[in-house]
Design a protein around this motif. Structure first.
Motif, mmCIF file in Angstrom:
data_model
loop_
_atom_site.group_PDB
_atom_site.id
_atom_site.type_symbol
_atom_site.label_atom_id
_atom_site.label_comp_id
_atom_site.label_asym_id
_atom_site.label_seq_id
_atom_site.Cartn_x
_atom_site.Cartn_y
_atom_site.Cartn_z
ATOM 1 N N THR A 99 30.398 12.068 -6.425
ATOM 2 C CA THR A 99 30.324 13.515 -6.206
ATOM 3 C C THR A 99 31.338 14.281 -7.036
ATOM 4 O OG1 THR A 99 31.770 13.303 -4.289
ATOM 5 C CG2 THR A 99 29.408 13.309 -3.878
ATOM 6 N N PHE A 100 32.594 13.974 -6.880
ATOM 7 C CA PHE A 100 33.630 14.769 -7.527
ATOM 8 C C PHE A 100 33.752 14.475 -9.016
ATOM 9 C CE2 PHE A 100 35.268 14.325 -3.078
ATOM 10 C CZ PHE A 100 34.865 15.582 -2.682
ATOM 11 N N GLN A 101 33.587 13.219 -9.402
ATOM 12 C CA GLN A 101 33.713 12.867 -10.812
ATOM 13 C C GLN A 101 32.377 12.904 -11.544
ATOM 14 O OE1 GLN A 101 35.675 9.075 -10.668
ATOM 15 N NE2 GLN A 101 37.683 9.981 -10.259
ATOM 16 N N GLY A 102 31.273 12.923 -10.815
ATOM 17 C CA GLY A 102 29.953 13.065 -11.419
ATOM 18 C C GLY A 102 29.478 11.875 -12.222
ATOM 19 N N HIS A 103 29.916 10.673 -11.873
ATOM 20 C CA HIS A 103 29.518 9.487 -12.630
ATOM 21 C C HIS A 103 28.114 8.991 -12.293
ATOM 22 C CE1 HIS A 103 33.287 8.997 -14.636
ATOM 23 N NE2 HIS A 103 33.966 8.837 -13.515
ATOM 24 N N HIS A 104 27.571 9.410 -11.156
ATOM 25 C CA HIS A 104 26.237 8.935 -10.774
ATOM 26 C C HIS A 104 25.183 9.876 -11.350
ATOM 27 C CE1 HIS A 104 27.556 6.242 -7.176
ATOM 28 N NE2 HIS A 104 28.144 5.927 -8.297
ATOM 29 N N THR A 105 24.818 9.593 -12.575
ATOM 30 C CA THR A 105 23.792 10.368 -13.267
ATOM 31 C C THR A 105 22.428 10.047 -12.653
ATOM 32 O OG1 THR A 105 23.473 8.619 -14.898
ATOM 33 C CG2 THR A 105 25.142 10.299 -15.400
ATOM 34 N N PRO A 106 21.391 10.805 -12.992
ATOM 35 C CA PRO A 106 20.058 10.479 -12.457
ATOM 36 C C PRO A 106 19.616 9.048 -12.770
ATOM 37 C CG PRO A 106 20.041 12.686 -13.360
ATOM 38 C CD PRO A 106 21.389 12.094 -13.694
ATOM 39 N N THR A 107 19.989 8.534 -13.926
ATOM 40 C CA THR A 107 19.640 7.146 -14.261
ATOM 41 C C THR A 107 20.343 6.170 -13.325
ATOM 42 O OG1 THR A 107 19.407 7.805 -16.570
ATOM 43 C CG2 THR A 107 19.608 5.454 -16.125
ATOM 44 N N VAL A 108 21.601 6.424 -13.039
ATOM 45 C CA VAL A 108 22.355 5.561 -12.124
ATOM 46 C C VAL A 108 21.779 5.664 -10.717
ATOM 47 C CG1 VAL A 108 24.619 5.182 -11.081
ATOM 48 C CG2 VAL A 108 24.449 5.669 -13.514
ATOM 49 N N GLN A 109 21.453 6.865 -10.270
ATOM 50 C CA GLN A 109 20.875 7.046 -8.939
ATOM 51 C C GLN A 109 19.541 6.316 -8.818
ATOM 52 O OE1 GLN A 109 20.659 11.253 -8.193
ATOM 53 N NE2 GLN A 109 22.879 11.506 -8.278
ATOM 54 N N LYS A 110 18.751 6.374 -9.871
ATOM 55 C CA LYS A 110 17.465 5.679 -9.868
ATOM 56 C C LYS A 110 17.676 4.167 -9.770
ATOM 57 C CE LYS A 110 13.258 5.758 -12.657
ATOM 58 N NZ LYS A 110 12.726 6.226 -13.946
ATOM 59 N N GLY A 111 18.650 3.649 -10.503
ATOM 60 C CA GLY A 111 18.953 2.223 -10.441
ATOM 61 C C GLY A 111 19.450 1.802 -9.067
ATOM 62 N N LEU A 112 20.293 2.627 -8.451
ATOM 63 C CA LEU A 112 20.767 2.325 -7.099
ATOM 64 C C LEU A 112 19.612 2.331 -6.100
ATOM 65 C CD1 LEU A 112 24.042 4.448 -7.060
ATOM 66 C CD2 LEU A 112 23.883 1.959 -7.065
ATOM 67 N N ARG A 113 18.721 3.290 -6.259
ATOM 68 C CA ARG A 113 17.569 3.385 -5.362
ATOM 69 C C ARG A 113 16.661 2.160 -5.511
ATOM 70 N NH1 ARG A 113 15.962 8.085 -7.024
ATOM 71 N NH2 ARG A 113 17.516 9.128 -5.765
ATOM 72 N N TYR A 114 16.351 1.783 -6.760
ATOM 73 C CA TYR A 114 15.515 0.598 -6.990
ATOM 74 C C TYR A 114 16.195 -0.668 -6.480
ATOM 75 C CZ TYR A 114 12.209 3.117 -10.002
ATOM 76 O OH TYR A 114 11.268 3.965 -10.497
ATOM 77 N N GLY A 115 17.491 -0.757 -6.668
ATOM 78 C CA GLY A 115 18.220 -1.922 -6.181
ATOM 79 C C GLY A 115 18.138 -2.057 -4.673
ATOM 80 N N MET A 116 18.273 -0.946 -3.964
ATOM 81 C CA MET A 116 18.192 -0.988 -2.502
ATOM 82 C C MET A 116 16.776 -1.336 -2.051
ATOM 83 S SD MET A 116 19.694 -0.932 0.345
ATOM 84 C CE MET A 116 21.314 -0.423 -0.128
ATOM 85 N N ILE A 117 15.784 -0.780 -2.713
ATOM 86 C CA ILE A 117 14.391 -1.092 -2.362
ATOM 87 C C ILE A 117 14.111 -2.580 -2.573
ATOM 88 C CG2 ILE A 117 11.995 -0.740 -3.094
ATOM 89 C CD1 ILE A 117 12.781 2.216 -3.599
ATOM 90 N N LEU A 118 14.560 -3.123 -3.697
ATOM 91 C CA LEU A 118 14.343 -4.545 -3.959
ATOM 92 C C LEU A 118 15.099 -5.425 -2.973
ATOM 93 C CD1 LEU A 118 14.402 -4.587 -7.853
ATOM 94 C CD2 LEU A 118 12.443 -5.014 -6.365
ATOM 95 N N PHE A 119 16.297 -5.016 -2.589
ATOM 96 C CA PHE A 119 17.065 -5.782 -1.609
ATOM 97 C C PHE A 119 16.348 -5.813 -0.264
ATOM 98 C CE2 PHE A 119 20.116 -5.596 1.922
ATOM 99 C CZ PHE A 119 20.614 -6.888 1.832
ATOM 100 N N ILE A 120 15.900 -4.661 0.208
ATOM 101 C CA ILE A 120 15.210 -4.601 1.499
ATOM 102 C C ILE A 120 13.915 -5.399 1.447
ATOM 103 C CG2 ILE A 120 14.021 -3.043 3.099
ATOM 104 C CD1 ILE A 120 16.218 -0.973 2.412
ATOM 105 N N THR A 121 13.192 -5.302 0.340
ATOM 106 C CA THR A 121 11.951 -6.062 0.191
ATOM 107 C C THR A 121 12.221 -7.562 0.213
ATOM 108 O OG1 THR A 121 11.019 -4.262 -1.120
ATOM 109 C CG2 THR A 121 9.934 -6.398 -1.285
ATOM 110 N N SER A 122 13.250 -7.997 -0.494
ATOM 111 C CA SER A 122 13.559 -9.430 -0.512
ATOM 112 C C SER A 122 13.969 -9.921 0.873
ATOM 113 C CB SER A 122 14.649 -9.732 -1.534
ATOM 114 O OG SER A 122 15.893 -9.225 -1.109
#
Length: 97
Positions: free
Chosen positions: A66-89
């Motif tokens: 939030t404050f440093q702004g390091h989570h760009t849309p690409t990073v957010q998308k990767g985090l989202r896909y990672g969580m989806i794949l983890f829950i699916t597995s």
């Protein structure tokens, strides 16, 4: 935020993994002491240490995103896909039994 040549966030070195491992060791040792000697002191210290490490690690993640702004849309998308794949597995793992 400093200019980045790419849209990914490369994390800085963090002390929290080693502190988390030490807290987990304290918790496991505390469980052994509790089972064998009915002493809750080491277990309490381990659980408190684990909670503090979790709080401070998550604080750093929130600060980066939030404050440093390091989570760009690409990073957010990767985090989202990672969580989806983890829950699916995990779902398929438990369905396998």
């Amino acid at each position: 935020m400093a200019h980045q040549a790419h849209s990914y966030h490369l994390v800085d070195p963090s002390p929290w993994p080693i502190f988390g491992a030490a807290a987990a060791l304290l918790t496991a040792s505390g469980l052994v002491m509790w089972f064998h000697h009915s002493s809750l002191q080491l277990l309490s210290l381990g659980l408190l240490s684990t909670a503090l490490v979790m709080f401070q690690w998550w604080r750093d993640i929130v600060r980066e995103s939030t404050f440093q702004g390091h989570h760009t849309p690409t990073v957010q998308k990767g985090l989202r896909y990672g969580m989806i794949l983890f829950i699916t597995s995990e779902a398929f793992f438990f369905l396998g039994f």
